[in-house]
Design a protein around this motif. Structure first.
Motif, PDB file in Angstrom:
ATOM      1  N   ASP A 156      34.378 -32.229 -13.044  1.00  0.00           N
ATOM      2  CA  ASP A 156      34.693 -32.031 -14.313  1.00  0.00           C
ATOM      3  C   ASP A 156      34.048 -32.714 -15.385  1.00  0.00           C
ATOM      4  OD1 ASP A 156      36.900 -30.522 -13.357  1.00  0.00           O
ATOM      5  OD2 ASP A 156      38.361 -32.012 -13.583  1.00  0.00           O
ATOM      6  N   LYS A 157      33.524 -33.803 -15.156  1.00  0.00           N
ATOM      7  CA  LYS A 157      32.392 -34.397 -16.153  1.00  0.00           C
ATOM      8  C   LYS A 157      31.248 -33.644 -16.162  1.00  0.00           C
ATOM      9  CE  LYS A 157      30.416 -38.945 -17.084  1.00  0.00           C
ATOM     10  NZ  LYS A 157      30.104 -40.206 -16.410  1.00  0.00           N
ATOM     11  N   ASP A 158      30.636 -33.149 -15.086  1.00  0.00           N
ATOM     12  CA  ASP A 158      29.484 -32.268 -15.029  1.00  0.00           C
ATOM     13  C   ASP A 158      29.673 -31.052 -15.864  1.00  0.00           C
ATOM     14  OD1 ASP A 158      28.203 -34.202 -13.706  1.00  0.00           O
ATOM     15  OD2 ASP A 158      28.063 -33.268 -11.743  1.00  0.00           O
ATOM     16  N   GLU A 159      30.698 -30.425 -15.485  1.00  0.00           N
ATOM     17  CA  GLU A 159      31.065 -29.189 -16.251  1.00  0.00           C
ATOM     18  C   GLU A 159      31.295 -29.385 -17.840  1.00  0.00           C
ATOM     19  OE1 GLU A 159      31.030 -26.266 -15.068  1.00  0.00           O
ATOM     20  OE2 GLU A 159      30.650 -26.804 -12.856  1.00  0.00           O
ATOM     21  N   ILE A 160      31.969 -30.276 -17.941  1.00  0.00           N
ATOM     22  CA  ILE A 160      32.081 -30.847 -19.638  1.00  0.00           C
ATOM     23  C   ILE A 160      30.812 -31.049 -20.193  1.00  0.00           C
ATOM     24  CG2 ILE A 160      32.936 -32.158 -21.404  1.00  0.00           C
ATOM     25  CD1 ILE A 160      35.335 -32.438 -19.402  1.00  0.00           C
ATOM     26  N   THR A 161      29.823 -31.731 -19.670  1.00  0.00           N
ATOM     27  CA  THR A 161      28.798 -32.293 -20.200  1.00  0.00           C
ATOM     28  C   THR A 161      27.841 -30.891 -20.090  1.00  0.00           C
ATOM     29  OG1 THR A 161      28.756 -34.309 -18.954  1.00  0.00           O
ATOM     30  CG2 THR A 161      26.441 -33.580 -19.633  1.00  0.00           C
ATOM     31  N   TYR A 162      27.739 -30.108 -19.240  1.00  0.00           N
ATOM     32  CA  TYR A 162      26.998 -28.795 -19.458  1.00  0.00           C
ATOM     33  C   TYR A 162      27.404 -28.065 -20.604  1.00  0.00           C
ATOM     34  CZ  TYR A 162      24.177 -24.927 -18.102  1.00  0.00           C
ATOM     35  OH  TYR A 162      23.404 -23.700 -18.110  1.00  0.00           O
ATOM     36  N   ASP A 163      28.771 -27.814 -20.798  1.00  0.00           N
ATOM     37  CA  ASP A 163      29.413 -27.005 -21.964  1.00  0.00           C
ATOM     38  C   ASP A 163      28.718 -27.563 -23.102  1.00  0.00           C
ATOM     39  OD1 ASP A 163      30.497 -25.556 -20.133  1.00  0.00           O
ATOM     40  OD2 ASP A 163      32.633 -26.480 -20.426  1.00  0.00           O
ATOM     41  N   ILE A 164      28.829 -29.119 -23.300  1.00  0.00           N
ATOM     42  CA  ILE A 164      28.234 -29.686 -24.619  1.00  0.00           C
ATOM     43  C   ILE A 164      26.908 -29.417 -24.558  1.00  0.00           C
ATOM     44  CG2 ILE A 164      27.905 -31.845 -25.613  1.00  0.00           C
ATOM     45  CD1 ILE A 164      30.331 -32.969 -24.048  1.00  0.00           C
ATOM     46  N   ILE A 165      26.097 -29.549 -23.812  1.00  0.00           N
ATOM     47  CA  ILE A 165      24.559 -29.263 -23.880  1.00  0.00           C
ATOM     48  C   ILE A 165      24.472 -27.708 -24.130  1.00  0.00           C
ATOM     49  CG2 ILE A 165      22.571 -29.054 -22.579  1.00  0.00           C
ATOM     50  CD1 ILE A 165      23.456 -31.542 -20.813  1.00  0.00           C
ATOM     51  N   ASN A 166      25.077 -26.919 -23.473  1.00  0.00           N
ATOM     52  CA  ASN A 166      24.939 -25.432 -23.940  1.00  0.00           C
ATOM     53  C   ASN A 166      25.437 -25.290 -25.395  1.00  0.00           C
ATOM     54  OD1 ASN A 166      24.727 -22.706 -23.593  1.00  0.00           O
ATOM     55  ND2 ASN A 166      26.406 -22.339 -22.145  1.00  0.00           N
ATOM     56  N   SER A 167      26.452 -25.768 -25.966  1.00  0.00           N
ATOM     57  CA  SER A 167      26.823 -25.561 -27.280  1.00  0.00           C
ATOM     58  C   SER A 167      25.718 -26.032 -28.130  1.00  0.00           C
ATOM     59  CB  SER A 167      28.025 -26.064 -27.457  1.00  0.00           C
ATOM     60  OG  SER A 167      29.046 -25.347 -26.932  1.00  0.00           O
ATOM     61  N   TYR A 168      25.267 -27.365 -27.992  1.00  0.00           N
ATOM     62  CA  TYR A 168      24.385 -28.183 -28.583  1.00  0.00           C
ATOM     63  C   TYR A 168      23.025 -27.268 -28.689  1.00  0.00           C
ATOM     64  CZ  TYR A 168      21.561 -32.125 -30.218  1.00  0.00           C
ATOM     65  OH  TYR A 168      20.762 -33.029 -30.901  1.00  0.00           O
ATOM     66  N   TYR A 169      22.560 -26.737 -27.462  1.00  0.00           N
ATOM     67  CA  TYR A 169      21.374 -25.909 -27.741  1.00  0.00           C
ATOM     68  C   TYR A 169      21.434 -24.574 -28.489  1.00  0.00           C
ATOM     69  CZ  TYR A 169      18.139 -29.041 -25.241  1.00  0.00           C
ATOM     70  OH  TYR A 169      17.234 -29.804 -24.803  1.00  0.00           O
ATOM     71  N   GLY A 170      22.721 -24.127 -28.271  1.00  0.00           N
ATOM     72  CA  GLY A 170      23.179 -22.966 -28.917  1.00  0.00           C
ATOM     73  C   GLY A 170      23.082 -22.976 -30.315  1.00  0.00           C
ATOM     74  N   ASP A 225      23.766 -12.671 -40.090  1.00  0.00           N
ATOM     75  CA  ASP A 225      24.358 -12.942 -38.698  1.00  0.00           C
ATOM     76  C   ASP A 225      24.143 -14.277 -38.290  1.00  0.00           C
ATOM     77  OD1 ASP A 225      24.968 -10.238 -38.882  1.00  0.00           O
ATOM     78  OD2 ASP A 225      22.968  -9.627 -37.934  1.00  0.00           O
ATOM     79  N   LEU A 226      22.772 -14.918 -38.469  1.00  0.00           N
ATOM     80  CA  LEU A 226      22.777 -16.415 -37.909  1.00  0.00           C
ATOM     81  C   LEU A 226      23.972 -17.122 -38.604  1.00  0.00           C
ATOM     82  CD1 LEU A 226      18.950 -16.568 -38.066  1.00  0.00           C
ATOM     83  CD2 LEU A 226      20.364 -16.463 -35.989  1.00  0.00           C
ATOM     84  N   GLU A 227      24.068 -17.165 -39.868  1.00  0.00           N
ATOM     85  CA  GLU A 227      25.124 -18.022 -40.527  1.00  0.00           C
ATOM     86  C   GLU A 227      26.684 -17.848 -39.803  1.00  0.00           C
ATOM     87  OE1 GLU A 227      26.946 -20.960 -42.749  1.00  0.00           O
ATOM     88  OE2 GLU A 227      24.834 -20.596 -42.228  1.00  0.00           O
ATOM     89  N   THR A 228      26.663 -16.688 -39.303  1.00  0.00           N
ATOM     90  CA  THR A 228      28.202 -16.448 -38.922  1.00  0.00           C
ATOM     91  C   THR A 228      28.238 -16.977 -37.366  1.00  0.00           C
ATOM     92  OG1 THR A 228      28.331 -14.188 -39.917  1.00  0.00           O
ATOM     93  CG2 THR A 228      29.779 -14.724 -37.858  1.00  0.00           C
ATOM     94  N   ASN A 229      27.098 -16.935 -36.672  1.00  0.00           N
ATOM     95  CA  ASN A 229      27.042 -17.324 -35.496  1.00  0.00           C
ATOM     96  C   ASN A 229      27.040 -19.030 -35.457  1.00  0.00           C
ATOM     97  OD1 ASN A 229      26.839 -15.110 -34.004  1.00  0.00           O
ATOM     98  ND2 ASN A 229      24.766 -15.064 -34.105  1.00  0.00           N
ATOM     99  N   ARG A 230      26.444 -19.421 -36.447  1.00  0.00           N
ATOM    100  CA  ARG A 230      26.332 -20.961 -36.708  1.00  0.00           C
ATOM    101  C   ARG A 230      27.697 -21.373 -36.886  1.00  0.00           C
ATOM    102  NH1 ARG A 230      27.177 -24.726 -39.912  1.00  0.00           N
ATOM    103  NH2 ARG A 230      27.995 -23.289 -41.610  1.00  0.00           N
ATOM    104  N   LYS A 231      28.578 -20.928 -37.801  1.00  0.00           N
ATOM    105  CA  LYS A 231      29.917 -21.358 -37.940  1.00  0.00           C
ATOM    106  C   LYS A 231      30.880 -21.347 -36.886  1.00  0.00           C
ATOM    107  CE  LYS A 231      30.065 -19.765 -43.073  1.00  0.00           C
ATOM    108  NZ  LYS A 231      30.615 -18.838 -44.125  1.00  0.00           N
ATOM    109  N   ILE A 232      30.645 -20.284 -35.998  1.00  0.00           N
ATOM    110  CA  ILE A 232      31.478 -20.215 -34.737  1.00  0.00           C
ATOM    111  C   ILE A 232      30.748 -21.301 -33.738  1.00  0.00           C
ATOM    112  CG2 ILE A 232      31.869 -18.809 -32.701  1.00  0.00           C
ATOM    113  CD1 ILE A 232      31.468 -15.974 -34.451  1.00  0.00           C
ATOM    114  N   ILE A 233      29.749 -21.411 -33.427  1.00  0.00           N
ATOM    115  CA  ILE A 233      29.275 -22.466 -32.601  1.00  0.00           C
ATOM    116  C   ILE A 233      29.569 -23.854 -33.206  1.00  0.00           C
ATOM    117  CG2 ILE A 233      27.178 -23.415 -31.454  1.00  0.00           C
ATOM    118  CD1 ILE A 233      26.134 -20.744 -31.535  1.00  0.00           C
ATOM    119  N   ASN A 234      29.448 -23.962 -34.567  1.00  0.00           N
ATOM    120  CA  ASN A 234      29.622 -25.287 -35.033  1.00  0.00           C
ATOM    121  C   ASN A 234      31.275 -25.727 -35.050  1.00  0.00           C
ATOM    122  OD1 ASN A 234      28.448 -27.417 -37.379  1.00  0.00           O
ATOM    123  ND2 ASN A 234      30.554 -27.173 -37.549  1.00  0.00           N
ATOM    124  N   TYR A 235      32.008 -24.721 -35.308  1.00  0.00           N
ATOM    125  CA  TYR A 235      33.462 -25.082 -35.079  1.00  0.00           C
ATOM    126  C   TYR A 235      33.873 -25.326 -33.485  1.00  0.00           C
ATOM    127  CZ  TYR A 235      38.741 -24.168 -35.511  1.00  0.00           C
ATOM    128  OH  TYR A 235      39.775 -24.304 -35.328  1.00  0.00           O
TER     129      TYR A 235
END
Length: 456
Positions: A156-170, A225-235
């Protein structure tokens, strides 16, 4: 004196107006400053390590995983308790009323009292000396399941870490793309002003001006479009990290594209040693083997020791009196053997062995899946690195082409269309390079995850 002051106020009405203005302005300024400080407090720049730490510290999933580990440890401790002696005590009162209290045996008769009181107390202790090793196998099984639960938490820790990394890079990809958009909008604005001057001088047509304006509008649409994506990912990232939902996140500069790549076999060997799923399947194989032994133990006899103390008092009062009670003590050994298991247990053993084979087969299947996953992650990472090199070359080429056409356009040799196309090519190459860098960084962490080394 009052009259004089009133005259002064009437002579200088602006003083009263000034006071009123200041009464309104000063609170407004204070409120604006406070809101500005609050808004600034909502902005936060994070490194990747800080984001991962925040996410892991605030993860509800990991809290649930810890609870499951605690539950597994509790079950294990219960299995240890089963090996301890058992004991119980009881104390009770009985009163018997005997309406018909005479028995006749020919010429002899037996008379009982009309009523009788009795106090009965017992204390007993028993312990299994040998139970076919079932307690031993129960402890081994629960210990193995506890280890599996701990590995579940690691997974679970690995999965959460990867989700964070994925969102961070997104978020990084979006923010970098927005920077490129802003740079290109500034460049197009300069081109529009220049083309308008040329139009006024009669050097270009109105269509040439419109061409740059259309390009500007297209880039602005991309920015929306980029600003909309930024708001979604940021939230979503705020939720993942446990931050206030209104926090505006900024990404610290990252450069993940210069890591050295080892041979594929190195990553495969690492995965074989570190993947949590493979470790869990090894534990489940041991668990299945313990299950076989536990079923086989059904044919063994059991030996138990016990001791009991009785207190029997026939007096009406619970307080012992000499001659009114007895205290027998019993000690014993009991040997039990369910020999019917000799012919009823065979199919149970067969089933337990089948379950063990299924676990072994599942591990073989998982091994193949892990190899495919590592190879895919490896190829995607090397591809991302190669793409960065090619895109860097394409940016150099697009930049040179843009300079040439800019010079030609200024000399009225190239058309506005050619000039706009050159700008578009450079703009697209810049975006592609930023996205490729982010993709390479994420691909690297995907490769680490496939080898089981993401948090190690």
């Amino acid at each position: 004196m009052t009259t004089q002051n009133n005259n002064i106020d009437q002579t200088h009405p602006f003083k009263s107006t000034l006071k009123t203005f200041l009464r309104i302005l000063i609170p407004a300024l204070i409120l604006t400053l406070l809101l500005g400080v609050a808004a600034k407090a909502q902005d936060r720049t994070l490194t990747l390590d800080e984001a991962i730490k925040l996410g892991l510290d605030n993860s509800k999933v990991l809290k649930l995983s810890k609870s499951k580990i605690d539950e597994a440890v509790s079950v294990y401790n219960q299995a240890l308790d089963e090996a301890k002696p058992t004991g119980k005590a009881s104390f009770g009162y009985n009163r018997a009323e005997i309406p018909a209290n005479k028995l006749a045996f020919g010429t002899q008769s037996l008379s009982l009292p009309k009523s009788a009181d009795a106090w009965l107390g017992t204390v007993s202790v028993s312990e299994v000396i040998f139970g076919g090793n079932k307690l031993k196998y129960a402890k081994e099984s629960t210990d193995l399941l506890t280890q599996v639960s701990r590995l579940d938490a690691d997974n679970d820790k690995d999965e959460i870490t990867y989700d964070i990394i994925n969102s961070y890079y997104g978020l990084y990809k979006v923010l970098q793309s927005k920077k490129v958009v802003q740079q290109n909008l500034a460049s197009i604005d300069r081109q529009i002003k220049q083309s308008q001057r040329f139009f006024e001088q009669g050097l270009v047509t109105k269509n040439d001006v419109l061409r740059f304006q259309l390009q500007h509008s297209n880039i602005e649409l991309n920015g929306i479009d980029l600003e909309t994506n930024r708001k979604i990912i940021n939230y979503n990232l705020n939720i993942l990290l446990g931050l206030p939902e209104g926090t505006q996140l900024a990404i610290a500069q990252i450069n993940e594209a210069d890591r050295q790549v080892a041979p594929l076999t190195n990553y495969l060997d690492t995965a074989m040693s570190n993947r949590i799923e493979l470790k869990q399947l090894d534990l489940r194989t041991k668990y299945a083997e313990t299950g076989i032994k536990n079923v086989q133990a059904n044919i063994l006899p059991t030996l138990a020791a016990s001791g009991s103390l009785y207190y029997v008092d026939v007096a009406a009062s619970p307080i012992p009196k000499s001659g009114s009670y007895v205290t027998p003590i019993a000690l014993g050994l009991s040997l039990n053997w369910n020999f019917g298991a000799l012919w009823t247990n065979k199919n149970k053993v067969s089933q337990a062995k089948i379950q063990r084979e299924e676990t072994i087969i599942n591990k073989d299947i998982k091994l193949d899946n892990v190899k495919r996953e590592v190879n895919q992650s490896y190829q995607q990472y090397t591809q991302a690195l190669d793409k960065i090199k090619l895109l860097q070359t394409s940016i150099d080429q697009a930049g040179e082409n843009n300079k040439i056409l800019e010079s030609k356009y200024k000399s009225n040799i190239a058309s506005a269309t050619d000039r706009a196309d050159a700008e578009t090519l450079l703009y697209q190459a810049q975006i592609n390079l930023e996205l490729a860098k982010a993709d390479a960084g994420l691909a690297y962490y995907t490769l680490l995850k496939s080898t089981g080394k993401l948090n190690k």
